[in-house]
Scaffold this motif. Structure first.
Motif, PDB file in Angstrom:
ATOM      1  N   MET A  92     -36.616  50.471  33.195  1.00 43.31           N
ATOM      2  CA  MET A  92     -36.256  49.832  31.926  1.00 43.31           C
ATOM      3  C   MET A  92     -35.159  48.768  32.093  1.00 43.31           C
ATOM      4  N   CYS A 125     -38.287  51.889  21.009  1.00 38.62           N
ATOM      5  CA  CYS A 125     -39.459  51.089  20.680  1.00 38.62           C
ATOM      6  C   CYS A 125     -39.343  50.535  19.251  1.00 38.62           C
ATOM      7  N   ARG A 150     -41.741  50.516  26.125  1.00 41.24           N
ATOM      8  CA  ARG A 150     -40.958  51.664  25.616  1.00 41.24           C
ATOM      9  C   ARG A 150     -41.881  52.749  25.069  1.00 41.24           C
TER      10      ARG A 150
END
Length: 591
Positions: free
Chosen positions: A185, A219, A210
Motif C-alpha cells: 500500500m 476504500c 484497497r
C-alpha cells in the motif's frame, strides 16, 4: 492464377468494393487490401487459417510487416478457442517481430489468463533487444497483479523508470493497481502521489486496490475524497469497489447515493455493477431493495444468483434461497463452486439439514463440480449447528480430500456452541496439528474451556497464543449516522460523544429492567466476579453502537449495525428488547 477456397469466396462475395481490373488485382497493394478485408471478416479460427495461408501464398506474410502483424493481432485478440496456441505459431513465423508484435502476444496471453506466458514473452523481448513502449507495461503489470508477483512487478517498474515512461498515466495507474493488489500500500500511494494529473482511472485504481485487500474504511475514505475534492466522475470499476466497501461496512446511505448516481449517468448498468448492488443491499439489511434490483436485471449469471442466494441466507430466508437455486437451474444456468457454497450456507444458517444433505448429494452425483474443503466445511457447519456433532466428525474423517483447517474450525465452533468439550478437544488437537496461526482458533478453544470452567486449560490456550506472537482481533461494531460510518469497540471510551453515549447506555439498561431483562453473565468467559461480568457486558461494542444511533438518528428510523464477529446471545436478547422499548427497527449483520 490462385483461386480462393470456398470459404474465402463466400467472404469475398460480401465485399462491395472488390476491384475487377486484372492489372490492379495483380498489384501488390490490391492483393494486400483484399487479404486484409478477408481477415476482418473471419468469424472463427478455421477461416483465419485459410486467410493466413492466402497471405503466405501471395508472399504478403514475409514481405509486408503490416500484413504479418495484422494476422497475428486478429488471432491473438479474437478470443476463439486455442487462438493463442495458433497465434504463437504465427509469431514464430515472423522473421523480425517488432514491438507491436511482442505487445500483441503479451496482451493476448493476459486476456487468456496465461500470465506466466506473458512474462516469458517479455523476457524474450528484452533478450532480443526489442524496444518496449508504453503499451507494453499495462498488460505486463496486470499479469504481475494476478500472479501476486511483486518481485517481477518491481523489476518492471525499474524498466519503466529507465525508459522514462513514469509520466504515462496508463502505466502509472497499472503500477498503482499492481502494488495495491499485492499488498504494498505504501508503494501504491507513493506512485499515486507523484502523479501530476490524476485521472478517474487513477482514483479507481487506488479505491479498487484497497477493496481488494479488504481495507474497506480506507476504500470509502478515498472514494469520498475523489467525489468531494475533485471534479472527476468515478469509473464503474471504482464504483463496484466502493459498493463492496459499503456492503462490508454497512454504509447504506453512501451505497444508495452511488446507486442513484449510476441511474442518472449510465443508461444501462452492466451485470457486474448490478450484482454489486444486490450484494450491497442484502448485506446492508435491505432485502426488498436487493430483490427489486435482482428482478429488474435483464440477464443474470452465476455470481448474481450466488449474491442473491447468500443475501436470502443472511436474512434467514433459507427456503427462499433454495427456491431461487431451483429457478437458476430451470433457466439453464449450471451451478458452480461458488453457487453451491452459497446454497449450502443458506441451508446451514436456516437449519435445513435435510435439504442441505440433498444439495450436497446432488453435487456429488452430478460430478460437474468437484467438492472442495470449503463445501465439506459448509456441510460440517450445517450438521454442527444442528447439534449433529458425531455425524459432523464422521463426515470429516470420511472426506476423500485432504482435511484442512476449514472443516476442523467449523467443528470446533459447533462444539463450543453445544458445549461438547470431548469432541471439541479432538477438533482443537487436529486444528493445532495444522500449525494454525489464526488467533481466532485459540480464542474459540479458550472460550470452550472457559464455558466448562476449565481455567487451567484456558490459561494454556492463551499462553500458547502469546508464545506464537498472535494478537487477538478486537471485536467492533459499525453504524452509519448522517452519512458517516462510526466504529466502536468493547468498552469504547475514545469517541468524542463518549459521555452522552454512556449516559444513554445507563438509561437503556434502566428501561430494560422493567422489561424483565437480566444480563446473561455466562457470556463473559473470564474468571472474574459477577459484578465485573455485568460491567463488561454493559460495554459490548454492539450496545455502544446502538446507544450512539439512538442519540443521533431521527426517531423511527432504522438502525443498521455491522459487526466483524458473531454477536453473543446476551447482545441478541438486549437488542431485541431495545428495539421494542424504543420502537426502532434494528438490523445487525454479524460475521
Amino acid at each position: 492464377m490462385i483461386k480462393a477456397a470456398p470459404v474465402l469466396q463466400s467472404l469475398l462475395a460480401t465485399r462491395d468494393d472488390v476491384v475487377h481490373n486484372p492489372a490492379e488485382v495483380n498489384s501488390f497493394r490490391a492483393k494486400e487490401q483484399e487479404c486484409l478485408y478477408l481477415l476482418k471478416k473471419c468469424k472463427n479460427i478455421e477461416e483465419l487459417k485459410q486467410v493466413h495461408a492466402r497471405f503466405i501464398k501471395l508472399s504478403l506474410f514475409c514481405s509486408s510487416p503490416f500484413s504479418a502483424s495484422s494476422v497475428l493481432a486478429t488471432c491473438a485478440h479474437s478470443g476463439w478457442e486455442n487462438s493463442m496456441h495458433y497465434a504463437a505459431s504465427i509469431f514464430k513465423g515472423i522473421d523480425d517481430p517488432c514491438t507491436f508484435d511482442y505487445n500483441t502476444m503479451i496482451r493476448g496471453y493476459v486476456n487468456e489468463t496465461s500470465f506466466e506466458e506473458a512474462l516469458c514473452v517479455y523476457t524474450e523481448m528484452i533478450e532480443e533487444g526489442i524496444d518496449s513502449d508504453n503499451f507494453t507495461y499495462p498488460c505486463l503489470l496486470k499479469a504481475c497483479t494476478r500472479l501476486k508477483s511483486i518481485g517481477e512487478g518491481k523489476q518492471i517498474h525499474g524498466h519503466v523508470f529507465k525508459l522514462g515512461l513514469e509520466a504515462d498515466v496508463f502505466v502509472q495507474n497499472s503500477l498503482i493497481n499492481m502494488y495495491g493488489r499485492c499488498g504494498e500500500m505504501a508503494l501504491s500511494s507513493a506512485v499515486f502521489e507523484k502523479l501530476e494529473c490524476k485521472t478517474a482511472a487513477s482514483w479507481s485504481s487506488m479505491v479498487s486496490a484497497r477493496a481488494g485487500m479488504g481495507m474497506w474504511s480506507e476504500c470509502l475514505n478515498l472514494f469520498r475524497e475523489m467525489c468531494s475534492g475533485t471534479d472527476l466522475k468515478a469509473e464503474e470499476s471504482g464504483m463496484v469497489s466502493a459498493l463492496s466497501a459499503c456492503a462490508n461496512t454497512g454504509a447504506l446511505n453512501l451505497g444508495m447515493s452511488i446507486h442513484g448516481f449510476l441511474l442518472r449517468n449510465i443508461s444501462k448498468l452492466n451485470i457486474a455493477v448490478q450484482t454489486s448492488l444486490v450484494d450491497m443491499y442484502t448485506k446492508c439489511g435491505c432485502l426488498d431493495k436487493a430483490l427489486e434490483v435482482f428482478k429488474k436485471m435483464e440477464t443474470r449469471n452465476n455470481l448474481t444468483y450466488s449474491a442473491m442466494i447468500s443475501g436470502l441466507a443472511l436474512h434467514g430466508e433459507g427456503e427462499a434461497a433454495l427456491r431461487l437455486f431451483s429457478e437458476m437451474i430451470e433457466e439453464g444456468l449450471e451451478s458452480d463452486h461458488v453457487v453451491y457454497v452459497s446454497v449450502l450456507n443458506a441451508c446451514s444458517q436456516s437449519g435445513l439439514v435435510k435439504e442441505g444433505r440433498r444439495v450436497f448429494g446432488e453435487m456429488l452425483k452430478e460430478g460437474k463440480v468437484e467438492p472442495t474443503a470449503e463445501h465439506y466445511g459448509c456441510l460440517v457447519d450445517l450438521l454442527g449447528r444442528a447439534g449433529l456433532l458425531e455425524e459432523a466428525l464422521e463426515t470429516i474423517e470420511s472426506m476423500p480430500i485432504k482435511q484442512n483447517d476449514v472443516v476442523w474450525r467449523s467443528l470446533l465452533s459447533s462444539c463450543r456452541v453445544h458445549q461438547n468439550v470431548e469432541l471439541g478437544k479432538i477438533a482443537a488437537r487436529e486444528l493445532l496439528k495444522l500449525n494454525s496461526h489464526n488467533p481466532g482458533d485459540y480464542l474459540v478453544i479458550s472460550n470452550m474451556y472457559a464455558q466448562a470452567q476449565m481455567w487451567e486449560d484456558v490459561a494454556g490456550a492463551r499462553t500458547e497464543m502469546a508464545n506464537k506472537g498472535l494478537k487477538q482481533t478486537p471485536g467492533f461494531s459499525m453504524v452509519e449516522v448522517k452519512g458517516k460510518t462510526h466504529r466502536f469497540v468493547s468498552q469504547d471510551r475514545f469517541h468524542p460523544q463518549c459521555k452522552e453515549i454512556y449516559k444513554m447506555l445507563h438509561q437503556m439498561e434502566w428501561q430494560l429492567k422493567f422489561e424483565g431483562y437480566s444480563p446473561d453473565v455466562t457470556q463473559i468467559l473470564l474468571n472474574v466476579d459477577e459484578k465485573e461480568k455485568r460491567e463488561r457486558l454493559k460495554g459490548h461494542s454492539q450496545k455502544v453502537a446502538i446507544a450512539f444511533a439512538l442519540l443521533y438518528t431521527p426517531p423511527g428510523s432504522i438502525i443498521r449495525i455491522a459487526r466483524n464477529l458473531r454477536m453473543c446471545s446476551d447482545c441478541h436478547t438486549y437488542t431485541k428488547k431495545i428495539s421494542m422499548v424504543y420502537e426502532r427497527e434494528i438490523v445487525v449483520r454479524d460475521r
